[in-house]
Design a protein around this motif. Sequence first.
Motif, PDB file in Angstrom:
ATOM      1  N   ALA A  15     -11.427   9.373  49.498  1.00 33.67           N
ATOM      2  CA  ALA A  15     -10.766   9.473  48.444  1.00 33.67           C
ATOM      3  C   ALA A  15     -11.349   8.369  47.388  1.00 33.67           C
ATOM      4  O   ALA A  15     -11.397   8.575  46.220  1.00 33.67           O
ATOM      5  N   THR A  16     -11.814   7.221  47.927  1.00 36.86           N
ATOM      6  CA  THR A  16     -12.247   5.965  46.976  1.00 36.86           C
ATOM      7  C   THR A  16     -13.628   6.296  46.455  1.00 36.86           C
ATOM      8  O   THR A  16     -13.928   6.305  45.410  1.00 36.86           O
ATOM      9  N   ALA A  17     -14.622   7.020  47.414  1.00 36.65           N
ATOM     10  CA  ALA A  17     -15.774   7.331  46.962  1.00 36.65           C
ATOM     11  C   ALA A  17     -15.564   8.343  45.829  1.00 36.65           C
ATOM     12  O   ALA A  17     -16.545   8.235  44.931  1.00 36.65           O
ATOM     13  N   ALA A  18     -14.914   9.367  46.107  1.00 35.11           N
ATOM     14  CA  ALA A  18     -14.828  10.530  44.843  1.00 35.11           C
ATOM     15  C   ALA A  18     -14.046   9.760  43.764  1.00 35.11           C
ATOM     16  O   ALA A  18     -14.534  10.236  42.661  1.00 35.11           O
ATOM     17  N   PHE A  19     -13.236   8.840  43.865  1.00 41.34           N
ATOM     18  CA  PHE A  19     -12.642   8.085  42.353  1.00 41.34           C
ATOM     19  C   PHE A  19     -13.652   7.606  41.878  1.00 41.34           C
ATOM     20  O   PHE A  19     -13.802   7.580  40.677  1.00 41.34           O
ATOM     21  N   ALA A  20     -14.568   6.983  42.522  1.00 38.38           N
ATOM     22  CA  ALA A  20     -15.742   6.091  41.842  1.00 38.38           C
ATOM     23  C   ALA A  20     -16.681   6.922  41.056  1.00 38.38           C
ATOM     24  O   ALA A  20     -17.120   6.371  40.105  1.00 38.38           O
ATOM     25  N   LEU A  21     -16.687   8.268  41.329  1.00 39.34           N
ATOM     26  CA  LEU A  21     -17.757   9.303  40.897  1.00 39.34           C
ATOM     27  C   LEU A  21     -16.771   9.723  39.507  1.00 39.34           C
ATOM     28  O   LEU A  21     -17.371  10.365  38.673  1.00 39.34           O
ATOM     29  N   GLY A  22     -15.618   9.546  39.291  1.00 35.48           N
ATOM     30  CA  GLY A  22     -14.784  10.019  38.325  1.00 35.48           C
ATOM     31  C   GLY A  22     -14.541  11.614  38.301  1.00 35.48           C
ATOM     32  O   GLY A  22     -14.226  11.874  39.432  1.00 35.48           O
ATOM     33  N   ALA A  23     -14.358  12.023  37.160  1.00 36.95           N
ATOM     34  CA  ALA A  23     -14.005  13.574  37.412  1.00 36.95           C
ATOM     35  C   ALA A  23     -14.953  14.407  38.189  1.00 36.95           C
ATOM     36  O   ALA A  23     -14.369  15.066  38.891  1.00 36.95           O
ATOM     37  N   GLU A  24     -16.230  14.209  38.309  1.00 34.92           N
ATOM     38  CA  GLU A  24     -17.088  14.859  39.020  1.00 34.92           C
ATOM     39  C   GLU A  24     -16.693  14.787  40.409  1.00 34.92           C
ATOM     40  O   GLU A  24     -17.095  15.383  41.369  1.00 34.92           O
ATOM     41  N   GLY A  25     -15.897  13.652  40.794  1.00 37.48           N
ATOM     42  CA  GLY A  25     -15.761  13.439  42.335  1.00 37.48           C
ATOM     43  C   GLY A  25     -14.805  14.577  42.907  1.00 37.48           C
ATOM     44  O   GLY A  25     -14.783  14.378  44.015  1.00 37.48           O
ATOM     45  N   VAL A  26     -14.072  15.103  42.093  1.00 31.13           N
ATOM     46  CA  VAL A  26     -13.160  16.165  42.649  1.00 31.13           C
ATOM     47  C   VAL A  26     -14.008  17.159  43.454  1.00 31.13           C
ATOM     48  O   VAL A  26     -13.492  17.535  44.586  1.00 31.13           O
ATOM     49  N   ASP A  27     -14.767  17.753  42.852  1.00 34.17           N
ATOM     50  CA  ASP A  27     -15.714  18.827  43.528  1.00 34.17           C
ATOM     51  C   ASP A  27     -16.577  18.318  44.347  1.00 34.17           C
ATOM     52  O   ASP A  27     -16.714  18.969  45.624  1.00 34.17           O
TER      53      ASP A  27
ATOM     54  N   CYS B 262     -12.547  18.299  54.328  1.00 32.20           N
ATOM     55  CA  CYS B 262     -11.683  17.697  53.358  1.00 32.20           C
ATOM     56  C   CYS B 262     -11.228  18.644  52.444  1.00 32.20           C
ATOM     57  O   CYS B 262     -11.727  19.540  51.746  1.00 32.20           O
ATOM     58  N   GLU B 263      -9.634  18.301  51.944  1.00 34.69           N
ATOM     59  CA  GLU B 263      -9.186  19.055  50.915  1.00 34.69           C
ATOM     60  C   GLU B 263      -8.757  18.019  49.925  1.00 34.69           C
ATOM     61  O   GLU B 263      -8.315  16.837  50.457  1.00 34.69           O
ATOM     62  N   VAL B 264      -8.628  18.304  48.757  1.00 28.22           N
ATOM     63  CA  VAL B 264      -8.355  17.362  47.441  1.00 28.22           C
ATOM     64  C   VAL B 264      -7.296  17.862  46.577  1.00 28.22           C
ATOM     65  O   VAL B 264      -7.189  18.927  46.324  1.00 28.22           O
ATOM     66  N   PHE B 265      -6.490  16.943  46.009  1.00 29.09           N
ATOM     67  CA  PHE B 265      -5.537  17.061  44.810  1.00 29.09           C
ATOM     68  C   PHE B 265      -5.750  15.993  44.005  1.00 29.09           C
ATOM     69  O   PHE B 265      -5.749  14.751  44.450  1.00 29.09           O
ATOM     70  N   ALA B 266      -6.285  16.308  42.935  1.00 30.71           N
ATOM     71  CA  ALA B 266      -6.525  15.295  41.829  1.00 30.71           C
ATOM     72  C   ALA B 266      -5.560  15.385  40.463  1.00 30.71           C
ATOM     73  O   ALA B 266      -5.225  16.711  40.053  1.00 30.71           O
ATOM     74  N   VAL B 267      -5.181  14.374  39.836  1.00 30.23           N
ATOM     75  CA  VAL B 267      -4.478  14.447  38.761  1.00 30.23           C
ATOM     76  C   VAL B 267      -5.381  13.908  37.746  1.00 30.23           C
ATOM     77  O   VAL B 267      -5.630  12.431  37.777  1.00 30.23           O
TER      78      VAL B 267
ATOM     79  N   SER C 120      -8.130  21.731  45.947  1.00 27.94           N
ATOM     80  CA  SER C 120      -9.053  22.720  46.674  1.00 27.94           C
ATOM     81  C   SER C 120      -8.176  23.745  47.186  1.00 27.94           C
ATOM     82  O   SER C 120      -7.037  23.613  47.229  1.00 27.94           O
ATOM     83  N   ALA C 121      -8.998  24.858  47.644  1.00 32.88           N
ATOM     84  CA  ALA C 121      -8.088  26.000  47.927  1.00 32.88           C
ATOM     85  C   ALA C 121      -7.233  25.797  49.227  1.00 32.88           C
ATOM     86  O   ALA C 121      -6.194  26.345  49.196  1.00 32.88           O
ATOM     87  N   GLY C 122      -7.844  24.917  50.113  1.00 31.48           N
ATOM     88  CA  GLY C 122      -7.133  24.593  51.291  1.00 31.48           C
ATOM     89  C   GLY C 122      -6.222  23.386  51.335  1.00 31.48           C
ATOM     90  O   GLY C 122      -5.503  23.301  52.392  1.00 31.48           O
ATOM     91  N   PHE C 123      -5.870  22.950  50.170  1.00 30.27           N
ATOM     92  CA  PHE C 123      -4.923  21.775  50.047  1.00 30.27           C
ATOM     93  C   PHE C 123      -3.627  22.039  50.763  1.00 30.27           C
ATOM     94  O   PHE C 123      -3.234  23.185  50.097  1.00 30.27           O
ATOM     95  N   PRO C 124      -3.148  21.512  51.812  1.00 32.00           N
ATOM     96  CA  PRO C 124      -1.732  22.045  52.296  1.00 32.00           C
ATOM     97  C   PRO C 124      -0.497  21.559  51.610  1.00 32.00           C
ATOM     98  O   PRO C 124       0.133  20.656  52.187  1.00 32.00           O
ATOM     99  N   THR C 125      -0.348  22.071  50.529  1.00 27.15           N
ATOM    100  CA  THR C 125       0.745  21.757  49.586  1.00 27.15           C
ATOM    101  C   THR C 125       1.865  22.584  50.243  1.00 27.15           C
ATOM    102  O   THR C 125       2.024  23.815  49.952  1.00 27.15           O
ATOM    103  N   ALA C 126       3.011  21.828  50.460  1.00 25.56           N
ATOM    104  CA  ALA C 126       4.307  22.741  50.674  1.00 25.56           C
ATOM    105  C   ALA C 126       5.123  22.758  49.318  1.00 25.56           C
ATOM    106  O   ALA C 126       5.592  23.973  49.093  1.00 25.56           O
ATOM    107  N   ASP C 127       4.792  21.826  48.353  1.00 21.54           N
ATOM    108  CA  ASP C 127       5.505  21.911  47.157  1.00 21.54           C
ATOM    109  C   ASP C 127       4.777  21.140  46.252  1.00 21.54           C
ATOM    110  O   ASP C 127       4.445  20.053  46.492  1.00 21.54           O
ATOM    111  N   ALA C 128       4.597  21.570  44.943  1.00 19.21           N
ATOM    112  CA  ALA C 128       4.052  20.692  43.992  1.00 19.21           C
ATOM    113  C   ALA C 128       4.307  20.893  42.610  1.00 19.21           C
ATOM    114  O   ALA C 128       4.821  22.122  42.246  1.00 19.21           O
TER     115      ALA C 128
END
Length: 244
Positions: free
Chosen positions: A199-211, A219-224, A233-241
Amino acid sequence: MQRVEHVMGFPVSLRIDDPVAAEETGDAVFAWLRAVDARFSPFKADSEVSRHGRGELSADELSADLVHVLDICERYRAATGGAFDVRLPGRGLDPCAVVKGWSVQRAAELLTSAGLRRFCLNAGGDVVVSGGPWRVGVRHPAFADRLCAVLDLTDAAVATSARYERGDHIIDGRTGRPVTGVDSLTVVARTLTEADTVATAAFALGAEGVDWAAAQEGCEVFAVLPGGRVLRSAGFPTADAAAA
């Protein structure tokens, strides 16, 4: 059993839903976390991290735990092309982005080794659970009293890097500037070591860090993003969003 203590600069809560839980087990968890804080905090002048950062301890004199943590730091520095870096110029050695998740994961392993099978360990919003399913909320980056996602987790960990608590504190090591292209980024992984560091490493990459984060194994990802755009990501285990 439910217990909360302030350790490493944030509240840590432990809930054990297991009939074999003993008070001594909770004691061991919090004793370990306090020991980690004493040894690895860059804010304590006599810690192993601070002494190594000042050059008072050579690489050959470091504990096996710190060598392991620094190896993880280097692996992610290389994987992000230097965006994630615990040795930023003018800031000294600060491996907190790895130490938090690693130490809490080790605490969870203490519980598992004691025979516990259903528990939730929450360290300042980064969570590791055993058994399940557990429902874990992800804070909305713009509104402290709202959630942007609710997760169903079983034997997993979740960590979020964001701007809402400490401002623009995550630095892109390639540029030396704070990252502003992401409001919050949440990672679900098998361990909190992975979830927190990715999460921290991806954030440091900026918007490109999501992919980049979504491409990491397990790893599964959810970003705002700024403006309220949500990526997941397709497999993010969201019950409600709910989008921002």
